[in-house]
Design a protein around this motif. Structure first.
Motif, PDB file in Angstrom:
ATOM      1  N   LYS A  47      48.849 -35.523  71.393  1.00  0.00           N
ATOM      2  CA  LYS A  47      47.730 -36.279  70.824  1.00  0.00           C
ATOM      3  C   LYS A  47      46.612 -36.509  71.833  1.00  0.00           C
ATOM      4  N   LEU A  60      46.426 -38.867  74.168  1.00  0.00           N
ATOM      5  CA  LEU A  60      46.089 -40.300  74.199  1.00  0.00           C
ATOM      6  C   LEU A  60      45.490 -40.708  75.544  1.00  0.00           C
ATOM      7  N   LYS A  77      41.976 -39.653  75.325  1.00  0.00           N
ATOM      8  CA  LYS A  77      41.260 -40.533  74.389  1.00  0.00           C
ATOM      9  C   LYS A  77      40.879 -41.840  75.073  1.00  0.00           C
ATOM     10  N   LEU A 125      45.990 -48.591  78.516  1.00  0.00           N
ATOM     11  CA  LEU A 125      47.134 -47.758  78.156  1.00  0.00           C
ATOM     12  C   LEU A 125      48.423 -48.536  78.398  1.00  0.00           C
ATOM     13  N   HIS A 144      51.443 -44.938  75.349  1.00  0.00           N
ATOM     14  CA  HIS A 144      51.022 -45.591  74.107  1.00  0.00           C
ATOM     15  C   HIS A 144      49.557 -46.009  74.256  1.00  0.00           C
ATOM     16  N   TYR A 145      48.802 -45.866  73.157  1.00  0.00           N
ATOM     17  CA  TYR A 145      47.407 -46.299  73.182  1.00  0.00           C
ATOM     18  C   TYR A 145      46.966 -46.683  71.772  1.00  0.00           C
ATOM     19  N   LYS A 146      46.509 -47.911  71.641  1.00  0.00           N
ATOM     20  CA  LYS A 146      45.992 -48.424  70.364  1.00  0.00           C
ATOM     21  C   LYS A 146      46.960 -48.177  69.208  1.00  0.00           C
ATOM     22  N   GLU A 160      49.260 -45.978  68.867  1.00  0.00           N
ATOM     23  CA  GLU A 160      49.785 -44.618  68.762  1.00  0.00           C
ATOM     24  C   GLU A 160      50.680 -44.320  69.961  1.00  0.00           C
ATOM     25  N   SER A 161      51.637 -43.460  69.772  1.00  0.00           N
ATOM     26  CA  SER A 161      52.541 -43.067  70.853  1.00  0.00           C
ATOM     27  C   SER A 161      52.524 -41.556  71.038  1.00  0.00           C
ATOM     28  N   GLU A 162      52.440 -41.136  72.303  1.00  0.00           N
ATOM     29  CA  GLU A 162      52.503 -39.719  72.628  1.00  0.00           C
ATOM     30  C   GLU A 162      53.951 -39.239  72.522  1.00  0.00           C
TER      31      GLU A 162
END
Length: 237
Positions: A2, A4, A7, A21, A187-189, A191-193
């Motif tokens: 993703k 992240l 991003k 993050l 993890h970011y906002k 979402e998880s990679e």
């Protein structure tokens, strides 16, 4: 993937509602990683990073460049010919926006066509090797990217200290595999990679692998459980 990390770096650079993050590994709890940390200047870097940048010379390849802080210092302050390389497309876009003249979004195993006097692998540079099983593949690739008299500056941490000890000082480590092989998750906002393999190496294990792949190696600096090493090609008699 993703992307992240990319991003977060992109949103921080453009100030598009960035957040910190979060990272975790298979042996550690959730931890905050401020994105601002990835944009630090030389004075804010740790002793190992500063030493590596001071020793960098010639044509440089910065592997795992992230937001490009190491590359920027070498390009702008030391006037070196630097290529920033990262698997994250958004990170490389930000590198370019920050003024890095050469920035490439590619896996180092696919990167080719040039050789370098200095190759940097910082912020636990051995992590990119993923596992002991894969380390020879990466070291052979690094060997092919290095000029005959070039150097690889790489850091890591011996994470043995993270494991519990018994009353006699023995360490409880996994029965199978190498204790520095971890799963790493970003993890970011919300979402998880997808978890990636990440390798922390004690110096002796790195030394053995390096020597088996045509390098001589020396430990340049040790700061608590972390160290900076330099690898050079063995000169054939």
């Amino acid at each position: 993937m993703k992307d992240l990390m990319g991003k977060a770096i992109w949103e921080y650079y453009h100030q598009e509602n960035p957040r910190d993050l979060q990272t975790e590994t298979s042996i550690s709890e959730l931890d905050e990683l401020p994105v601002a940390y990835l944009f630090r200047d030389f004075e804010e870097m740790n002793e190992i990073e500063q030493k590596a940048l001071e020793l960098s010379h010639g044509k440089v390849l910065d592997i795992g460049a992230g937001a490009g802080s190491h590359s920027l210092y070498l390009q702008n302050e030391k006037k070196l010919d630097v290529t920033a390389l990262d698997i994250s497309p958004k990170s490389i876009e930000v590198c370019k926006l920050r003024g890095i003249k050469k920035a490439v979004a590619e896996n180092m195993l696919q990167f080719s066509g040039e050789t370098f006097d200095t190759i940097l692998l910082l912020m636990n540079g051995t992590g990119i090797f993923q596992s002991l099983q894969a380390i020879d593949i990466y070291l052979k690739k690094l060997h092919s990217l290095l000029n005959e008299n070039g150097q690889i500056l790489i850091d890591s941490t011996d994470i043995l200290y993270m494991f519990d000890r018994d009353e006699d000082g023995g360490v409880y480590i996994p029965a199978e595999g190498y204790y520095g092989e971890l799963d790493y998750i970003i993890h970011y906002k919300g979402e998880s990679e997808v978890p990636i393999k990440w390798l922390y190496l004690d110096f002796n294990t790195l030394k053995n692998a390096a020597e088996n792949n045509g390098f001589k190696i020396e430990k340049l600096l040790k700061v608590e459980d972390a160290y900076l090493a330099r690898m050079k090609k063995l000169i054939k008699e």
